[in-house]
Design an enzyme around this catalytic site. Structure first.
Site, PDB file in Angstrom:
ATOM      1  N   GLY A  15      46.255  13.127  89.157  1.00 60.22           N
ATOM      2  CA  GLY A  15      47.468  13.274  89.794  1.00 60.22           C
ATOM      3  C   GLY A  15      47.664  12.325  90.970  1.00 60.22           C
ATOM      4  CB  VAL A  28      44.050  -6.400  95.535  1.00 62.13           C
ATOM      5  CG1 VAL A  28      44.460  -7.765  95.090  1.00 62.13           C
ATOM      6  CG2 VAL A  28      44.308  -5.622  94.082  1.00 62.13           C
ATOM      7  NE  ARG A  29      46.812  -8.643 100.692  1.00 62.55           N
ATOM      8  CZ  ARG A  29      47.896  -8.373 101.389  1.00 62.55           C
ATOM      9  NH1 ARG A  29      47.949  -7.846 102.725  1.00 62.55           N
ATOM     10  NH2 ARG A  29      49.040  -8.600 100.770  1.00 62.55           N
ATOM     11  NE  ARG A  76      45.686  15.561  86.258  1.00 65.82           N
ATOM     12  CZ  ARG A  76      46.628  16.078  87.038  1.00 65.82           C
ATOM     13  NH1 ARG A  76      47.669  16.261  86.484  1.00 65.82           N
ATOM     14  NH2 ARG A  76      46.328  16.186  88.242  1.00 65.82           N
ATOM     15  CG  ASP A 107      37.802  17.375  90.583  1.00 70.85           C
ATOM     16  OD1 ASP A 107      38.968  17.293  90.118  1.00 70.85           O
ATOM     17  OD2 ASP A 107      37.522  18.753  90.515  1.00 70.85           O
ATOM     18  N   GLY A 108      38.522  15.065  88.281  1.00 65.43           N
ATOM     19  CA  GLY A 108      38.726  14.631  87.001  1.00 65.43           C
ATOM     20  C   GLY A 108      38.358  12.963  86.629  1.00 65.43           C
ATOM     21  CB  THR A 109      39.339  10.264  88.503  1.00 60.36           C
ATOM     22  OG1 THR A 109      40.884  10.602  88.277  1.00 60.36           O
ATOM     23  CG2 THR A 109      39.402   8.668  88.425  1.00 60.36           C
ATOM     24  CB  THR A 130      43.248  14.505  94.987  1.00 56.46           C
ATOM     25  OG1 THR A 130      43.572  15.802  94.808  1.00 56.46           O
ATOM     26  CG2 THR A 130      41.751  14.917  95.614  1.00 56.46           C
ATOM     27  CB  ILE A 131      47.900  15.908  97.827  1.00 53.18           C
ATOM     28  CG1 ILE A 131      48.015  16.919  96.440  1.00 53.18           C
ATOM     29  CG2 ILE A 131      48.628  14.689  97.676  1.00 53.18           C
ATOM     30  CD1 ILE A 131      49.163  17.457  96.370  1.00 53.18           C
ATOM     31  CG  ASP A 132      44.515  19.390  94.949  1.00 51.19           C
ATOM     32  OD1 ASP A 132      45.770  19.511  95.410  1.00 51.19           O
ATOM     33  OD2 ASP A 132      44.229  19.639  94.040  1.00 51.19           O
ATOM     34  CG  ASP A 134      40.017  19.324  95.011  1.00 45.05           C
ATOM     35  OD1 ASP A 134      40.082  18.106  95.180  1.00 45.05           O
ATOM     36  OD2 ASP A 134      40.071  19.945  94.014  1.00 45.05           O
ATOM     37  CG  MET A 174      51.299  20.988  94.474  1.00 42.58           C
ATOM     38  SD  MET A 174      51.241  19.349  93.925  1.00 42.58           S
ATOM     39  CE  MET A 174      52.331  19.395  92.586  1.00 42.58           C
ATOM     40  NE  ARG A 176      45.653  22.371  88.249  1.00 41.26           N
ATOM     41  CZ  ARG A 176      45.849  21.462  87.788  1.00 41.26           C
ATOM     42  NH1 ARG A 176      47.161  21.642  86.833  1.00 41.26           N
ATOM     43  NH2 ARG A 176      45.538  20.173  87.992  1.00 41.26           N
ATOM     44  CE  LYS A 218      54.051  37.195 114.685  1.00 43.63           C
ATOM     45  NZ  LYS A 218      53.014  36.501 113.775  1.00 43.63           N
ATOM     46  CD  GLU A 227      49.810  24.424  91.900  1.00 41.99           C
ATOM     47  OE1 GLU A 227      49.051  23.494  92.662  1.00 41.99           O
ATOM     48  OE2 GLU A 227      50.089  24.084  90.818  1.00 41.99           O
TER      49      GLU A 227
HETATM   50  O1  F6P Z   1      45.383  17.848  91.623  1.00 42.25           O
HETATM   51  C1  F6P Z   1      46.517  17.430  92.659  1.00 42.25           C
HETATM   52  C2  F6P Z   1      47.638  18.152  92.107  1.00 42.25           C
HETATM   53  O2  F6P Z   1      48.683  17.890  92.810  1.00 42.25           O
HETATM   54  C3  F6P Z   1      47.316  19.756  92.216  1.00 42.25           C
HETATM   55  O3  F6P Z   1      47.520  20.310  93.593  1.00 42.25           O
HETATM   56  C4  F6P Z   1      48.110  20.496  91.428  1.00 42.25           C
HETATM   57  O4  F6P Z   1      47.808  21.711  90.973  1.00 42.25           O
HETATM   58  C5  F6P Z   1      48.078  19.693  90.181  1.00 42.25           C
HETATM   59  O5  F6P Z   1      47.896  18.268  90.586  1.00 42.25           O
HETATM   60  C6  F6P Z   1      49.380  19.358  89.494  1.00 42.25           C
HETATM   61  O6  F6P Z   1      49.429  18.762  88.470  1.00 42.25           O
HETATM   62  P1  F6P Z   1      50.689  18.180  87.526  1.00 42.25           P
HETATM   63  O7  F6P Z   1      51.233  16.780  88.117  1.00 42.25           O
HETATM   64  O8  F6P Z   1      50.082  17.683  86.320  1.00 42.25           O
HETATM   65  O9  F6P Z   1      51.770  19.209  87.379  1.00 42.25           O
END
Ligand code: F6P
Length: 328
Positions: A15, A28-29, A76, A107-109, A130-132, A134, A174, A176, A218, A227
């Site tokens: 992602g 690259v630099r 992917r 982590d997949g990478t 990764t934005i996660d 994790d 996001m 997962r 409130k 997610e």
């Molecule tokens: O791993 C980054 C991420 O943005 C997760 O937060 C999210 O669950 C997933 O990728 C979404 O993946 P895709 O772009 O395949 O829908």
């Protein structure tokens, strides 16, 4: 530095995440600085299998530090999960004279890179992106800071409309398998309740918290939901559940989705990308392999790729407590 390689490659995979371009630029630099050739691989491992390479020099990466996405694109790849796919990728790298690889992703990478290294003894260094957030071995992954700012800005806007109409909003962010985005964006945006995969608070506690919040005066509330949270209901079902059980609430749902992966990287992510790129290339050139660069306590630290993949970056329990206190 004793430079052992003449040509290396860089790719982005999985992602996409803000800061990928800044990391490519830095790789690259750093190669140009050390007079080493650098090749870009398009579309991650899939592009490696298909031989999609481009020669890069210091000027090829002008004006990309501020750009979201990735100029090398990402993918992917299912084919790279097969032995045959990895053999094709290896043969293409060798044919192009590439002697080492910087992989930018999550982590997949890194799992793919680790297996590739085991099978072909090909030198690899990983940059966590990764934005996660994790990934074990770094307090910050590239893109996470930008994503948090994007999510908080969006939730702030939702708060405006929520308070104008005395509504309760469920906002999905996001993540997962990890709740870093939800927890930090939730605290940053002043959420009433935060639901994350690491801590199943249960539906009863969520209702209790919403009842308490009404009783405390409130008039509107935000619940931030990761997610992959574990109540067993998706965000629309959660909203319906609350409407059925607490009819006094006027509930709406907002799913932020892929906007969280886009946009110009924050200054923090640009600086981190620049540091990661320099370290990754210099590690590779000096003969190291199978490591991930990370940022811990304001310093660059290295973690074996295997450990980065197998161990877990733990959620901050103290921040969960802070979130609870803030929602009083
Ligand atoms: O791993 C980054 C991420 O943005 C997760 O937060 C999210 O669950 C997933 O990728 C979404 O993946 P895709 O772009 O395949 O829908």
């Amino acid at each position: 530095m004793n430079i052992q390689l003449k040509k290396i490659a860089v790719m982005t995979s999985g992602g996409d995440s803000p800061g990928m371009n800044a990391a490519i630029r830095s790789v690259v630099r750093t190669c140009a600085y050390h007079k080493v050739k650098c090749v870009g691989v398009y579309q991650g491992y899939q592009g490696m299998i298909e031989g999609k390479f481009i020669d890069l020099n210091a000027r090829s990466v002008n004006n990309i530090i501020n750009k979201g996405g990735t100029m090398l694109q990402s993918a992917r790849s299912m084919e790279f999960m097969t032995v045959e796919g990895r053999v094709k990728a290896y043969e293409n790298l060798i044919a192009k004279g590439i002697e080492g690889l910087v992989i930018i992703g999550g982590d997949g990478t890194f799992t793919g890179g680790m297996i590739f290294n085991q099978e072909h003894n090909f030198p690899i260094i990983g940059i966590p992106c990764t934005i996660d957030n994790d990934i074990y071995g770094t307090q910050f992954t590239l893109g996470y800071d930008t994503c948090l700012n994007t999510a908080v800005e969006a939730i702030d806007k939702i708060r405006d409309t929520a308070s104008s109409h005395n509504r309760l909003f469920f906002v999905e962010v996001m993540g997962r398998d990890a709740g870093f985005i939800a927890l930090n964006a939730g605290v940053g945006a002043g959420a009433e309740e935060i639901l994350i995969p690491e801590e199943n608070i249960g539906l009863d506690k969520m209702l209790e918290s919403l009842i308490k919040s009404k009783e405390s005066g409130k008039t509107s509330s935000i619940v931030v939901v990761a997610e992959g949270e574990k109540t067993g209901k998706n965000i629309f079902e959660l909203a319906e559940y609350v409407e059925e059980n607490l009819p006094e609430y006027d509930v709406r749902v907002s799913v932020l989705g892929h906007m969280q992966r886009g946009g110009a990287p924050s200054c923090f992510d640009r600086v981190l990308a620049s540091r990661f790129g320099v370290s990754a290339v210099e590690l590779l050139l000096s003969g190291s392999s199978n490591l991930m660069v990370g940022f811990v306590n304001n310093e660059i630290k290295y973690t074996p790729l295997e450990k980065a993949v197998k161990e877990h970056h733990k959620i901050d329990e103290e921040l969960l407590r802070v979130a609870d206190i803030m929602s009083v």
